[in-house]
Structures are given as structure tokens and as C-alpha cells.
Design a protein around this motif. Structure first.
Motif, PDB file in Angstrom:
ATOM      1  N   ASP A 161       9.213  10.856   0.351  1.00 28.56           N
ATOM      2  CA  ASP A 161       9.923  11.248  -0.867  1.00 28.56           C
ATOM      3  C   ASP A 161       9.242  12.394  -1.599  1.00 28.56           C
ATOM      4  N   GLY A 162       8.156  12.921  -1.016  1.00 29.84           N
ATOM      5  CA  GLY A 162       7.469  14.055  -1.620  1.00 29.84           C
ATOM      6  C   GLY A 162       6.393  13.695  -2.621  1.00 29.84           C
ATOM      7  N   ASN A 163       6.117  12.411  -2.819  1.00 30.01           N
ATOM      8  CA  ASN A 163       5.049  12.003  -3.727  1.00 30.01           C
ATOM      9  C   ASN A 163       3.687  12.297  -3.102  1.00 30.01           C
ATOM     10  N   GLU A 164       2.775  12.815  -3.907  1.00 30.29           N
ATOM     11  CA  GLU A 164       1.448  13.200  -3.423  1.00 30.29           C
ATOM     12  C   GLU A 164       0.410  12.162  -3.848  1.00 30.29           C
ATOM     13  N   TYR A 165      -0.542  11.883  -2.929  1.00 33.62           N
ATOM     14  CA  TYR A 165      -1.576  10.890  -3.196  1.00 33.62           C
ATOM     15  C   TYR A 165      -2.952  11.447  -2.842  1.00 33.62           C
ATOM     16  N   VAL A 166      -3.964  11.034  -3.592  1.00 36.82           N
ATOM     17  CA  VAL A 166      -5.348  11.224  -3.172  1.00 36.82           C
ATOM     18  C   VAL A 166      -5.695  10.023  -2.304  1.00 36.82           C
ATOM     19  N   ASP A 167      -6.117  10.282  -1.078  1.00 34.09           N
ATOM     20  CA  ASP A 167      -6.306   9.208  -0.101  1.00 34.09           C
ATOM     21  C   ASP A 167      -7.739   8.679  -0.133  1.00 34.09           C
ATOM     22  N   PHE A 168      -7.899   7.488  -0.686  1.00 30.13           N
ATOM     23  CA  PHE A 168      -9.212   6.847  -0.695  1.00 30.13           C
ATOM     24  C   PHE A 168      -9.408   5.946   0.531  1.00 30.13           C
ATOM     25  N   LYS A 174      12.191   3.780  -8.068  1.00 25.76           N
ATOM     26  CA  LYS A 174      13.041   4.943  -8.351  1.00 25.76           C
ATOM     27  C   LYS A 174      12.507   6.207  -7.690  1.00 25.76           C
ATOM     28  N   GLN A 175      11.182   6.337  -7.618  1.00 23.64           N
ATOM     29  CA  GLN A 175      10.563   7.539  -7.057  1.00 23.64           C
ATOM     30  C   GLN A 175      10.486   7.516  -5.528  1.00 23.64           C
ATOM     31  N   ARG A 176      10.888   6.409  -4.899  1.00 28.95           N
ATOM     32  CA  ARG A 176      10.690   6.274  -3.456  1.00 28.95           C
ATOM     33  C   ARG A 176      11.931   5.730  -2.734  1.00 28.95           C
ATOM     34  N   PRO A 177      13.077   6.349  -2.890  1.00 29.68           N
ATOM     35  CA  PRO A 177      14.285   5.828  -2.230  1.00 29.68           C
ATOM     36  C   PRO A 177      14.206   5.890  -0.706  1.00 29.68           C
ATOM     37  N   LYS A 178      13.577   6.930  -0.166  1.00 23.24           N
ATOM     38  CA  LYS A 178      13.486   7.044   1.294  1.00 23.24           C
ATOM     39  C   LYS A 178      12.517   6.010   1.867  1.00 23.24           C
ATOM     40  N   SER A 179      11.417   5.778   1.166  1.00 18.89           N
ATOM     41  CA  SER A 179      10.486   4.735   1.613  1.00 18.89           C
ATOM     42  C   SER A 179      11.162   3.370   1.576  1.00 18.89           C
ATOM     43  N   LYS A 180      11.943   3.131   0.544  1.00 20.28           N
ATOM     44  CA  LYS A 180      12.654   1.857   0.427  1.00 20.28           C
ATOM     45  C   LYS A 180      13.612   1.669   1.603  1.00 20.28           C
ATOM     46  N   ALA A 181      14.326   2.727   1.955  1.00 21.68           N
ATOM     47  CA  ALA A 181      15.273   2.644   3.068  1.00 21.68           C
ATOM     48  C   ALA A 181      14.543   2.408   4.393  1.00 21.68           C
ATOM     49  N   LEU A 182      13.409   3.068   4.566  1.00 20.87           N
ATOM     50  CA  LEU A 182      12.634   2.872   5.792  1.00 20.87           C
ATOM     51  C   LEU A 182      12.090   1.450   5.882  1.00 20.87           C
ATOM     52  N   TYR A 183      11.672   0.919   4.743  1.00 20.91           N
ATOM     53  CA  TYR A 183      11.152  -0.451   4.756  1.00 20.91           C
ATOM     54  C   TYR A 183      12.253  -1.451   5.112  1.00 20.91           C
ATOM     55  N   GLU A 184      13.443  -1.213   4.618  1.00 28.65           N
ATOM     56  CA  GLU A 184      14.560  -2.103   4.946  1.00 28.65           C
ATOM     57  C   GLU A 184      14.852  -2.082   6.445  1.00 28.65           C
ATOM     58  N   ARG A 185      14.715  -0.907   7.056  1.00 27.68           N
ATOM     59  CA  ARG A 185      14.864  -0.830   8.513  1.00 27.68           C
ATOM     60  C   ARG A 185      13.712  -1.539   9.215  1.00 27.68           C
ATOM     61  N   ASP A 217      -1.328  -5.545   8.510  1.00 25.24           N
ATOM     62  CA  ASP A 217      -1.232  -6.359   7.294  1.00 25.24           C
ATOM     63  C   ASP A 217      -1.727  -5.647   6.044  1.00 25.24           C
ATOM     64  N   ILE A 218      -2.700  -4.753   6.208  1.00 27.69           N
ATOM     65  CA  ILE A 218      -3.264  -4.081   5.040  1.00 27.69           C
ATOM     66  C   ILE A 218      -2.252  -3.141   4.388  1.00 27.69           C
ATOM     67  N   ARG A 219      -1.177  -2.812   5.102  1.00 30.01           N
ATOM     68  CA  ARG A 219      -0.150  -1.915   4.556  1.00 30.01           C
ATOM     69  C   ARG A 219       0.970  -2.670   3.854  1.00 30.01           C
ATOM     70  N   TYR A 220       0.861  -3.979   3.832  1.00 31.13           N
ATOM     71  CA  TYR A 220       1.904  -4.777   3.182  1.00 31.13           C
ATOM     72  C   TYR A 220       1.669  -4.794   1.678  1.00 31.13           C
ATOM     73  N   ILE A 221       2.563  -4.176   0.935  1.00 33.48           N
ATOM     74  CA  ILE A 221       2.500  -4.200  -0.524  1.00 33.48           C
ATOM     75  C   ILE A 221       3.905  -4.436  -1.068  1.00 33.48           C
ATOM     76  N   LEU A 222       3.969  -4.959  -2.275  1.00 31.94           N
ATOM     77  CA  LEU A 222       5.254  -5.199  -2.931  1.00 31.94           C
ATOM     78  C   LEU A 222       5.542  -4.102  -3.951  1.00 31.94           C
ATOM     79  N   PRO A 223       6.804  -3.683  -4.094  1.00 30.16           N
ATOM     80  CA  PRO A 223       7.990  -4.223  -3.422  1.00 30.16           C
ATOM     81  C   PRO A 223       8.176  -3.703  -1.996  1.00 30.16           C
ATOM     82  N   PHE A 224       7.518  -2.599  -1.647  1.00 27.41           N
ATOM     83  CA  PHE A 224       7.550  -2.058  -0.287  1.00 27.41           C
ATOM     84  C   PHE A 224       6.481  -0.973  -0.202  1.00 27.41           C
ATOM     85  N   PRO A 225       5.998  -0.667   1.001  1.00 25.70           N
ATOM     86  CA  PRO A 225       4.978   0.381   1.131  1.00 25.70           C
ATOM     87  C   PRO A 225       5.593   1.773   1.030  1.00 25.70           C
ATOM     88  N   ASN A 226       4.748   2.753   0.735  1.00 25.74           N
ATOM     89  CA  ASN A 226       5.219   4.134   0.822  1.00 25.74           C
ATOM     90  C   ASN A 226       5.035   4.612   2.259  1.00 25.74           C
TER      91      ASN A 226
END
Length: 228
Positions: A54-61, A8-19, A31-40
Motif C-alpha cells: 500500500d506504499g507505507n514506509e517502515y524502518v525495519d528493526f 484504512k491505510q492498508r487495503p491491499k494488505s487486508k485483501a492479501l491476508y484474506e487470500r 508465526d512471528i508474522r501473525y499480527i492482528l488484525p492482519f500483517p502488512n
């Protein structure tokens, strides 16, 4: 519930993954970027943070898979890159900067007698195996279970369980040249004593699976003594 919120929080990421799924195998470029249901999908980074489309913020480890020790977009680095790239993007020839870079690497790693730049870790380990075989005149390599050394045929064996399962597409003749062992010095010693066709031993010094499975205390020093 967690997956529902993620989607729900990532509609644009979902659309990009479908493309992307119609362009790349598994829909990702690594391969390390492959996550379910789709990557951000990341739109911007700065310092220790990154933001997706989608504007979600992350601390990058992850920090560029470990390459960005000083964080994203550090101004000193960005300004130098701008300056240098303005002088040319691909010289197609030698330059003073590559000499300086090589000297820095040698200073950081005192045991490095010479430096060879490669395009990837896979290429680096492939060349390392060739050097070991050329120098010793022997064929076999010892590696350790769960240790990753790139995607080439020689070292992809036993990168993940089940350990004895042969990777698809790798010729049997290649698999016979690699001996995969647990981090057990007694086994290494036994193989070195019984098999005189060992060209070298390769290891992830930080431990298997990018350091997630550390090697036993003292293992590296003892392994070096055993193989000297």
C-alpha cells in the motif's frame, strides 16, 4: 482508533491476508508474522527501510529476523549473489565456496571445532541433542523457561507460559526427557547432582524469547563452569 487507521491505510494488505487465510494456517508462513488484525505485506526493501503493497514506509528493526546484519539489498552482496547464482543454483555436490564459508565460521567462533550446515535452527538444535545423547549415553536435556530452540518435540516444552502446560501433540515419553528450569544456577547444580541421566544443557545465550528476557549477569560463564 489505532486499529481503524491501520486497516484504512492498508487495503491491499487486508485483501492479501484474506487470500492467504485460505492457503496458510493462521494466514501466514511464519508465526512471528501473525499480527492482528492482519500483517502488512511487503513489496520492496532497501537498506534499513521497507515498503508495503500500500506504499507505507517502515524502518525495519527486524532485518530478516536478524539475518540481514548489513541491511536490505546491499549492493556488494547483491552483485556477488548475481555472479554466483549465474554459475548454478544447486550444484548437488561440494564446492570451494562451502569450504571457505566453513573456515569463516570457525574463525568467527574459535570454540567451533567442526562446522555442520543445516536448513534451520530447529534442525541444528535437534542434531545437537542427538550428538549430546550419543556422546554421553544419557537421555535427558536441561533447558530454560521461555527459551526457544526450534519447533521440534524435544525443546518446544516451556517455550511460553503457562510453563507446566504440555504442548499439544508432543508424546509424554518425549516430555519426560526434558527438564525446564528458570535461570537459577542452584537448581541446575541440584539437578546435575541428583540426576545422572543428564546429557546436556541448552540455552539461548542472549536470553529467553529471542533476547527479550536477558539471562542474569555472569550466568553463562558460571553455567559453563558448572557443566564442564
Amino acid at each position: 482508533m489505532i486499529e481503524y487507521s491501520y486497516i484504512k491505510q492498508r487495503p491491499k494488505s487486508k485483501a492479501l491476508y484474506e487470500r492467504a487465510a485460505n492457503v496458510f494456517p493462521s494466514g501466514v508462513t511464519h508465526d512471528i508474522r501473525y499480527i492482528l488484525p492482519f500483517p502488512n505485506y511487503i513489496a520492496e526493501t532497501k537498506g534499513s527501510r521497507k515498503w508495503d503493497v500500500d506504499g507505507n514506509e517502515y524502518v525495519d528493526f527486524a532485518m530478516g529476523h536478524g539475518a540481514l546484519l548489513l541491511g536490505h539489498g546491499r549492493e556488494e552482496i547483491v552483485s556477488v549473489v548475481r555472479e554466483v547464482i549465474g554459475k548454478g543454483t544447486h550444484y548437488g555436490g561440494s564446492s570451494e565456496l562451502e569450504v571457505k564459508w566453513g573456515e569463516i565460521v570457525k574463525n568467527l567462533i574459535p570454540s567451533a571445532e567442526r562446522v555442520k550446515f543445516t536448513g534451520s535452527g530447529t534442525e541444528a538444535t535437534l542434531l545437537a541433542l542427538r550428538l549430546a545423547r550419543a556422546f554421553t549415553g544419557k537421555s535427558k536435556i536441561i533447558k530454560f523457561l521461555g527459551h526457544f530452540h526450534g519447533w521440534h518435540d524435544y525443546l518446544i516444552r516451556a517455550e511460553r507460559p503457562p510453563w507446566e502446560q504440555a504442548p499439544a501433540g508432543v508424546p509424554f515419553g518425549v516430555l519426560k526427557t526434558v527438564i525446564a528450569l528458570p535461570c537459577d544456577l542452584s537448581l541446575v547444580e541440584s539437578i546435575l547432582a541428583s540426576d545422572k541421566d543428564i546429557a546436556g544443557v541448552i540455552i539461548e545465550p542472549s536470553g529467553g524469547s529471542w533476547g527479550k528476557v536477558p539471562v542474569p549477569d555472569g550466568f553463562l560463564h558460571q553455567l559453563k563452569e558448572l557443566t564442564d
